[in-house]
Enzyme design. Structure first.
Site, PDB file in Angstrom:
ATOM      1  N   MET A  30      23.251  59.537  10.967  1.00 16.16           N
ATOM      2  CA  MET A  30      22.653  60.237  12.104  1.00 16.16           C
ATOM      3  C   MET A  30      22.113  61.598  11.651  1.00 16.16           C
ATOM      4  O   MET A  30      21.870  62.475  12.487  1.00 16.16           O
ATOM      5  CB  MET A  30      23.677  60.406  13.220  1.00 16.16           C
ATOM      6  CG  MET A  30      24.143  59.059  13.770  1.00 16.16           C
ATOM      7  SD  MET A  30      24.781  59.146  15.446  1.00 16.16           S
ATOM      8  CE  MET A  30      26.109  60.290  15.232  1.00 16.16           C
ATOM      9  N   ASP A  35      27.624  66.465   1.959  1.00 15.04           N
ATOM     10  CA  ASP A  35      27.931  65.806   0.692  1.00 15.04           C
ATOM     11  C   ASP A  35      28.602  64.437   0.866  1.00 15.04           C
ATOM     12  O   ASP A  35      28.539  63.600  -0.030  1.00 15.04           O
ATOM     13  CB  ASP A  35      28.791  66.734  -0.178  1.00 15.04           C
ATOM     14  CG  ASP A  35      28.588  66.428  -1.647  1.00 15.04           C
ATOM     15  OD1 ASP A  35      27.425  66.176  -2.045  1.00 15.04           O
ATOM     16  OD2 ASP A  35      29.580  66.406  -2.395  1.00 15.04           O
ATOM     17  N   HIS A  37      27.638  62.173   3.114  1.00 12.62           N
ATOM     18  CA  HIS A  37      26.483  61.266   3.184  1.00 12.62           C
ATOM     19  C   HIS A  37      25.871  61.067   1.791  1.00 12.62           C
ATOM     20  O   HIS A  37      25.514  59.952   1.412  1.00 12.62           O
ATOM     21  CB  HIS A  37      25.393  61.849   4.096  1.00 12.62           C
ATOM     22  CG  HIS A  37      25.784  62.000   5.537  1.00 12.62           C
ATOM     23  ND1 HIS A  37      25.877  63.233   6.145  1.00 12.62           N
ATOM     24  CD2 HIS A  37      26.069  61.090   6.501  1.00 12.62           C
ATOM     25  CE1 HIS A  37      26.201  63.066   7.418  1.00 12.62           C
ATOM     26  NE2 HIS A  37      26.333  61.783   7.668  1.00 12.62           N
ATOM     27  N   GLY A 147      31.131  55.096   5.252  1.00 11.34           N
ATOM     28  CA  GLY A 147      32.201  55.998   4.843  1.00 11.34           C
ATOM     29  C   GLY A 147      33.559  55.627   5.426  1.00 11.34           C
ATOM     30  O   GLY A 147      33.668  55.252   6.595  1.00 11.34           O
ATOM     31  N   GLN A 148      34.601  55.779   4.607  1.00 17.63           N
ATOM     32  CA  GLN A 148      35.977  55.552   5.086  1.00 17.63           C
ATOM     33  C   GLN A 148      36.340  56.534   6.198  1.00 17.63           C
ATOM     34  O   GLN A 148      37.209  56.260   7.021  1.00 17.63           O
ATOM     35  CB  GLN A 148      36.967  55.697   3.930  1.00 17.63           C
ATOM     36  CG  GLN A 148      38.390  55.380   4.364  1.00 17.63           C
ATOM     37  CD  GLN A 148      39.417  55.615   3.298  1.00 17.63           C
ATOM     38  OE1 GLN A 148      39.116  55.555   2.098  1.00 17.63           O
ATOM     39  NE2 GLN A 148      40.646  55.887   3.715  1.00 17.63           N
ATOM     40  N   LYS A 149      35.666  57.676   6.217  1.00 11.62           N
ATOM     41  CA  LYS A 149      35.887  58.669   7.269  1.00 11.62           C
ATOM     42  C   LYS A 149      35.900  58.005   8.651  1.00 11.62           C
ATOM     43  O   LYS A 149      36.707  58.349   9.511  1.00 11.62           O
ATOM     44  CB  LYS A 149      34.762  59.708   7.156  1.00 11.62           C
ATOM     45  CG  LYS A 149      34.467  60.519   8.359  1.00 11.62           C
ATOM     46  CD  LYS A 149      35.395  61.701   8.451  1.00 11.62           C
ATOM     47  CE  LYS A 149      35.010  62.620   9.566  1.00 11.62           C
ATOM     48  NZ  LYS A 149      34.136  62.094  10.578  1.00 11.62           N
ATOM     49  N   ASP A 150      34.988  57.039   8.869  1.00 18.26           N
ATOM     50  CA  ASP A 150      34.948  56.299  10.133  1.00 18.26           C
ATOM     51  C   ASP A 150      35.552  54.917   9.883  1.00 18.26           C
ATOM     52  O   ASP A 150      34.851  53.904   9.872  1.00 18.26           O
ATOM     53  CB  ASP A 150      33.509  56.201  10.630  1.00 18.26           C
ATOM     54  CG  ASP A 150      32.916  57.575  10.895  1.00 18.26           C
ATOM     55  OD1 ASP A 150      33.120  58.090  11.990  1.00 18.26           O
ATOM     56  OD2 ASP A 150      32.293  58.151   9.980  1.00 18.26           O
ATOM     57  N   SER A 186      29.362  66.099  10.171  1.00 24.71           N
ATOM     58  CA  SER A 186      28.251  66.860  10.769  1.00 24.71           C
ATOM     59  C   SER A 186      28.769  67.719  11.916  1.00 24.71           C
ATOM     60  O   SER A 186      28.213  68.761  12.237  1.00 24.71           O
ATOM     61  CB  SER A 186      27.168  65.918  11.277  1.00 24.71           C
ATOM     62  OG  SER A 186      26.758  65.047  10.246  1.00 24.71           O
TER      63      SER A 186
HETATM   64  P1  AMP Z   1      27.162  59.759  10.593  1.00 28.63           P
HETATM   65  O1  AMP Z   1      25.889  60.442  10.201  1.00 28.63           O
HETATM   66  O2  AMP Z   1      28.243  60.687  10.981  1.00 28.63           O
HETATM   67  O3  AMP Z   1      26.928  58.636  11.562  1.00 28.63           O
HETATM   68  O4  AMP Z   1      27.687  59.075   9.266  1.00 28.63           O
HETATM   69  C1  AMP Z   1      26.890  58.203   8.515  1.00 28.63           C
HETATM   70  C2  AMP Z   1      27.739  57.555   7.458  1.00 28.63           C
HETATM   71  O5  AMP Z   1      28.297  58.560   6.616  1.00 28.63           O
HETATM   72  C3  AMP Z   1      28.915  56.772   8.049  1.00 28.63           C
HETATM   73  O6  AMP Z   1      29.104  55.588   7.311  1.00 28.63           O
HETATM   74  C4  AMP Z   1      30.074  57.728   7.851  1.00 28.63           C
HETATM   75  O7  AMP Z   1      31.323  57.102   7.762  1.00 28.63           O
HETATM   76  C5  AMP Z   1      29.687  58.372   6.535  1.00 28.63           C
HETATM   77  N1  AMP Z   1      30.386  59.648   6.369  1.00 28.63           N
HETATM   78  C6  AMP Z   1      30.445  60.678   7.243  1.00 28.63           C
HETATM   79  N2  AMP Z   1      31.234  61.671   6.773  1.00 28.63           N
HETATM   80  C7  AMP Z   1      31.703  61.243   5.563  1.00 28.63           C
HETATM   81  C8  AMP Z   1      32.569  61.801   4.581  1.00 28.63           C
HETATM   82  N3  AMP Z   1      33.133  62.995   4.734  1.00 28.63           N
HETATM   83  N4  AMP Z   1      32.833  61.078   3.463  1.00 28.63           N
HETATM   84  C9  AMP Z   1      32.272  59.850   3.297  1.00 28.63           C
HETATM   85  N5  AMP Z   1      31.438  59.269   4.187  1.00 28.63           N
HETATM   86  C10 AMP Z   1      31.159  59.948   5.313  1.00 28.63           C
END
Ligand code: AMP
Length: 284
Positions: A30, A35, A37, A147-150, A186
């Site tokens: 999004m 870092d 991403h 990402g494992q974060k989600d 983010s």
């Molecule tokens: P988002 O832009 O938040 O929708 O995230 C896009 C992708 O980046 C998703 O697969 C998230 O899980 C991954 N992501 C977000 N933050 C992290 C992070 N700190 N470490 C690894 N992957 C991440």
């Protein structure tokens, strides 16, 4: 680096690369790239010939009282970061390109979407699975980096990909953290300096939970209680959930089994910002 804004053009690019026997790895985001991403992009570049990154703030996955309108959109910086990492193509559709006025089709994955994030954020996962389906149909990748974060999101997408026979490998990339342990997000941009310090309790709580399990504690309640007390030991945190679950099914158990892989999951509001983090632990 190609910048593509229409679905049809994205499909044409993917078709051309595939016709030339080039493999494709896709990173859906999004935007407001950090870092974490970039780590997914580096992994994508290591894995495939072509790396596609999408930036789309998906209205369908935000609840009515969530931060869709104020979600950061620094698109010029995002483009520069992608160029720096060596991304081959950015897919940047507008909302009307993805959702026509009378759009009515959604994807529902079922039981795994009902707990944790799904319980707290009604229809969130329906928004996620619908957009990921549309992005997969536009980019036609061999791999998709998430990402494992989600953590739950990755499980939901893996289930969807398996149930609907998408020919894509979903790769879970470890969470990237700041030096002090805070998971990059983010949404960290919303935090004041004090809130950012408070947010570190989330990581602390996860590590306490992990330590207890590794020392042989198998009672979910006592592990969850210990994590909760760490979170509640400072002002300014409101817990949404703080749980131990099986790492594959996300089922909650009273007693953990030996050799079971479990995940510690936390969602908490720090001020008005909702943060999530997790830790996977192998029960000894
Ligand atoms: P988002 O832009 O938040 O929708 O995230 C896009 C992708 O980046 C998703 O697969 C998230 O899980 C991954 N992501 C977000 N933050 C992290 C992070 N700190 N470490 C690894 N992957 C991440």
């Amino acid at each position: 680096m190609e910048i593509v804004r229409s679905i049809r053009e994205m499909q044409e690019f993917a078709k051309k690369w595939r016709a030339n026997n080039l493999s494709i790895a896709f990173v859906p985001t999004m935007g407001a790239l950090h870092d974490g991403h970039l780590e997914l992009m580096r992994e994508a570049k290591k894995t495939a010939d072509i790396c596609i990154v999408s930036v789309f703030v998906n209205p369908l996955q935000f609840g009515p009282n969530e931060d869709f309108a104020r979600y950061p959109r620094p698109i010029e910086t995002d483009i520069e970061l992608c160029k720096m990492v060596g991304v081959d193509c950015m897919f940047l559709p507008e909302v009307h390109e993805i959702y026509s006025e009378n759009f009515s089709t959604t994807v529902n994955v079922g039981v795994i979407t009902e707990k944790f994030e799904g319980a707290s954020r009604t229809s969130h996962f329906q928004g996620v699975t619908t957009i990921v389906t549309k992005l997969l149909l536009a980019t036609n990748p061999d791999w998709m980096m998430m990402g494992q974060k989600d953590y739950q999101q990755v499980l939901v997408i893996q289930k969807m990909v398996s149930d609907l026979n998408f020919a894509v490998n979903v790769v879970m990339v470890p969470t990237k953290r700041d030096d002090d342990g805070l998971a990059l997000s983010s949404r960290n941009k919303y935090l004041s300096d004090t809130e950012r310090k408070t947010a570190l309790q989330i990581r602390k709580a996860l590590l306490i939970g992990k330590q207890l399990i590794e020392k042989g504690n198998k009672t979910s309640k006592s592990i969850e209680d210990a994590m909760q007390s760490v979170l509640q030991s400072v002002e300014g945190i409101r817990i949404d959930y703080c749980s131990v679950a099986n790492a594959i099914t996300l089922e909650k158990k009273t007693v953990l089994e030996s050799k079971e892989s479990v995940v510690l999951l936390i969602a908490a509001f720090v001020g008005s910002t909702r943060l999530i983090d997790n830790e996977v632990v192998d029960v000894p």
